[in-house]
Design a protein around this motif. Sequence first.
Motif, PDB file in Angstrom:
ATOM      1  N   GLU A   1       6.037  -2.790 -26.605  1.00 45.86           N
ATOM      2  CA  GLU A   1       6.133  -1.337 -26.813  1.00 45.86           C
ATOM      3  C   GLU A   1       7.598  -0.976 -27.078  1.00 45.86           C
ATOM      4  N   TYR A   2       7.801  -0.029 -27.990  1.00 40.76           N
ATOM      5  CA  TYR A   2       9.160   0.408 -28.282  1.00 40.76           C
ATOM      6  C   TYR A   2       9.820   1.014 -27.042  1.00 40.76           C
ATOM      7  N   CYS A   3      11.134   0.902 -26.970  1.00 40.38           N
ATOM      8  CA  CYS A   3      11.904   1.627 -25.955  1.00 40.38           C
ATOM      9  C   CYS A   3      12.361   2.970 -26.517  1.00 40.38           C
ATOM     10  N   ASP A   4      12.724   3.881 -25.612  1.00 39.26           N
ATOM     11  CA  ASP A   4      13.326   5.177 -26.002  1.00 39.26           C
ATOM     12  C   ASP A   4      12.435   5.941 -26.972  1.00 39.26           C
ATOM     13  N   LEU A   5      11.143   5.897 -26.748  1.00 46.76           N
ATOM     14  CA  LEU A   5      10.186   6.609 -27.597  1.00 46.76           C
ATOM     15  C   LEU A   5       9.098   7.170 -26.677  1.00 46.76           C
ATOM     16  N   PRO A   6       8.833   8.464 -26.713  1.00 49.19           N
ATOM     17  CA  PRO A   6       7.763   9.021 -25.873  1.00 49.19           C
ATOM     18  C   PRO A   6       6.442   8.295 -26.137  1.00 49.19           C
ATOM     19  N   ARG A   7       5.701   7.984 -25.095  1.00 49.05           N
ATOM     20  CA  ARG A   7       4.490   7.179 -25.248  1.00 49.05           C
ATOM     21  C   ARG A   7       3.506   7.834 -26.228  1.00 49.05           C
ATOM     22  N   GLU A   8       3.504   9.168 -26.253  1.00 47.11           N
ATOM     23  CA  GLU A   8       2.552   9.872 -27.128  1.00 47.11           C
ATOM     24  C   GLU A   8       3.080  10.033 -28.551  1.00 47.11           C
ATOM     25  N   HIS A   9       4.285   9.593 -28.832  1.00 47.15           N
ATOM     26  CA  HIS A   9       4.810   9.711 -30.197  1.00 47.15           C
ATOM     27  C   HIS A   9       3.907   8.939 -31.153  1.00 47.15           C
ATOM     28  N   LYS A  10       3.710   9.479 -32.347  1.00 47.75           N
ATOM     29  CA  LYS A  10       2.733   8.888 -33.285  1.00 47.75           C
ATOM     30  C   LYS A  10       3.039   7.422 -33.612  1.00 47.75           C
ATOM     31  N   ASN A  11       4.292   7.019 -33.471  1.00 49.02           N
ATOM     32  CA  ASN A  11       4.675   5.651 -33.856  1.00 49.02           C
ATOM     33  C   ASN A  11       4.745   4.686 -32.679  1.00 49.02           C
ATOM     34  N   SER A  12       4.416   5.177 -31.467  1.00 45.81           N
ATOM     35  CA  SER A  12       4.418   4.222 -30.346  1.00 45.81           C
ATOM     36  C   SER A  12       3.257   3.258 -30.514  1.00 45.81           C
ATOM     37  N   PHE A  13       3.375   2.096 -29.913  1.00 45.24           N
ATOM     38  CA  PHE A  13       2.280   1.132 -29.990  1.00 45.24           C
ATOM     39  C   PHE A  13       1.081   1.651 -29.194  1.00 45.24           C
ATOM     40  N   PHE A  14       1.370   2.482 -28.174  1.00 42.74           N
ATOM     41  CA  PHE A  14       0.274   3.114 -27.420  1.00 42.74           C
ATOM     42  C   PHE A  14      -0.551   3.995 -28.366  1.00 42.74           C
ATOM     43  N   SER A  15       0.132   4.824 -29.155  1.00 49.78           N
ATOM     44  CA  SER A  15      -0.580   5.697 -30.098  1.00 49.78           C
ATOM     45  C   SER A  15      -1.298   4.899 -31.170  1.00 49.78           C
ATOM     46  N   PHE A  16      -0.649   3.821 -31.618  1.00 51.92           N
ATOM     47  CA  PHE A  16      -1.296   2.951 -32.611  1.00 51.92           C
ATOM     48  C   PHE A  16      -2.634   2.443 -32.081  1.00 51.92           C
ATOM     49  N   MET A  17      -2.623   1.948 -30.842  1.00 51.07           N
ATOM     50  CA  MET A  17      -3.857   1.411 -30.267  1.00 51.07           C
ATOM     51  C   MET A  17      -4.904   2.508 -30.035  1.00 51.07           C
ATOM     52  N   GLN A  18      -4.454   3.714 -29.675  1.00 50.35           N
ATOM     53  CA  GLN A  18      -5.407   4.815 -29.525  1.00 50.35           C
ATOM     54  C   GLN A  18      -6.104   5.068 -30.867  1.00 50.35           C
ATOM     55  N   ARG A  19      -5.303   5.122 -31.929  1.00 51.50           N
ATOM     56  CA  ARG A  19      -5.870   5.398 -33.267  1.00 51.50           C
ATOM     57  C   ARG A  19      -6.792   4.279 -33.740  1.00 51.50           C
ATOM     58  N   GLU A  20      -6.296   3.041 -33.591  1.00 51.12           N
ATOM     59  CA  GLU A  20      -6.965   1.908 -34.228  1.00 51.12           C
ATOM     60  C   GLU A  20      -8.082   1.288 -33.405  1.00 51.12           C
ATOM     61  N   LEU A  21      -8.177   1.609 -32.131  1.00 50.54           N
ATOM     62  CA  LEU A  21      -9.235   0.975 -31.324  1.00 50.54           C
ATOM     63  C   LEU A  21      -9.758   1.879 -30.212  1.00 50.54           C
ATOM     64  N   PHE A  22      -8.882   2.312 -29.320  1.00 52.62           N
ATOM     65  CA  PHE A  22      -9.366   2.928 -28.076  1.00 52.62           C
ATOM     66  C   PHE A  22     -10.127   4.237 -28.315  1.00 52.62           C
TER      67      PHE A  22
ATOM     68  N   LEU B   1     -11.817   2.291 -21.026  1.00 50.10           N
ATOM     69  CA  LEU B   1     -11.425   3.375 -20.106  1.00 50.10           C
ATOM     70  C   LEU B   1      -9.908   3.464 -20.015  1.00 50.10           C
ATOM     71  N   PRO B   2      -9.355   4.688 -20.039  1.00 53.15           N
ATOM     72  CA  PRO B   2      -7.892   4.843 -19.980  1.00 53.15           C
ATOM     73  C   PRO B   2      -7.258   4.094 -18.795  1.00 53.15           C
ATOM     74  N   GLU B   3      -7.960   4.077 -17.680  1.00 54.00           N
ATOM     75  CA  GLU B   3      -7.373   3.438 -16.487  1.00 54.00           C
ATOM     76  C   GLU B   3      -7.384   1.911 -16.590  1.00 54.00           C
ATOM     77  N   HIS B   4      -8.046   1.384 -17.607  1.00 56.14           N
ATOM     78  CA  HIS B   4      -8.063  -0.072 -17.806  1.00 56.14           C
ATOM     79  C   HIS B   4      -7.084  -0.518 -18.886  1.00 56.14           C
ATOM     80  N   ILE B   5      -6.366   0.435 -19.486  1.00 60.35           N
ATOM     81  CA  ILE B   5      -5.461   0.134 -20.607  1.00 60.35           C
ATOM     82  C   ILE B   5      -4.041   0.007 -20.071  1.00 60.35           C
ATOM     83  N   ASN B   6      -3.373  -1.118 -20.366  1.00 62.98           N
ATOM     84  CA  ASN B   6      -2.031  -1.374 -19.815  1.00 62.98           C
ATOM     85  C   ASN B   6      -1.003  -1.616 -20.921  1.00 62.98           C
ATOM     86  N   PHE B   7       0.138  -0.988 -20.763  1.00 66.68           N
ATOM     87  CA  PHE B   7       1.274  -1.193 -21.678  1.00 66.68           C
ATOM     88  C   PHE B   7       2.532  -1.400 -20.852  1.00 66.68           C
ATOM     89  N   LEU B   8       3.449  -2.161 -21.405  1.00 67.59           N
ATOM     90  CA  LEU B   8       4.800  -2.171 -20.862  1.00 67.59           C
ATOM     91  C   LEU B   8       5.402  -0.784 -21.057  1.00 67.59           C
TER      92      LEU B   8
END
Length: 242
Positions: free
Chosen positions: A68-89, A95-102
């Motif tokens: 995961e990128y540093c110095d980027l809000p987790r909800e920013h469109k370019n975070s890997f968290f957002s990528f995974m939300q768009r592309e899979l989750f 379940l959100p509580e089963h999803i883990n990111f650095l």
Amino acid sequence: MNVHVLENEEAIGQAAGDLFCALVRQKPAAVLGLATGISPVPSYRRMIAQYAAGKVSFAQAITFNLDEYCDLPREHKNSFFSFMQRELFSQTDFLPEHINFLDGNTADEFAESERYRLAIEAAGGIDLQLLGIGRNGHIGFNEPAENFTVEAYKTALTASTIAANSLYFDDIPMPHYAMTMGVDSILRAKRLILIATGSSKADAVKAMLEGEVTPRCPASALRRHTDVTVYLDPAAAALLRK
Ligand code: GLP
């Protein structure tokens, strides 16, 4: 290593996606190691299609992403968290509580690394890890180095990685650092799948499969693992001897 050359990204996505679906059907609470980038997307689309067809549920599965990128809000469109939300989750029943990111915004990278290591250990280890490969043989954000990395850590992104991704950061500066799982921690997965397509990956694939095992090609470390499946298209396999 089991190397399969399939005709195109769609065939690869179906094969790799079906391995994930078969695992989750056999072990509903399976622990999945996930990756971002272009290479994993066809596999995620297959998982979405199987879920939409009622052939698999991911509601008990647990996920850990590689980086995961540093110095980027987790909800920013370019975070890997957002990528995974768009592309899979967002299109399946993970379940959100089963999803883990650095946590790329951690104030203490060493504590965050240990937290992630312990979380993966508490989940029972990663059952199946999906990987892409960088043009220089990197996995996650483990770039060519003098030594294989171990646990998760904060790394400086290379100039080429920054250049390749800067165009997507039109509202805030492109991050120059990321948190990534280390090579040893990636290799702890019980099984791994690596996907490479296109001629731009042919050199890295040749080095990974036929060169020496060296941290100068981080993906070559996979040759030390007993259960790795590699999916290539003809272009990515073009330089292989066999
Ligand atoms: C990035 C990611 C890696 C990914 C690699 C290749 O550096 N950190 O996890 O495997 O690039 O990405 P792609 O699959 O888009 O070619």
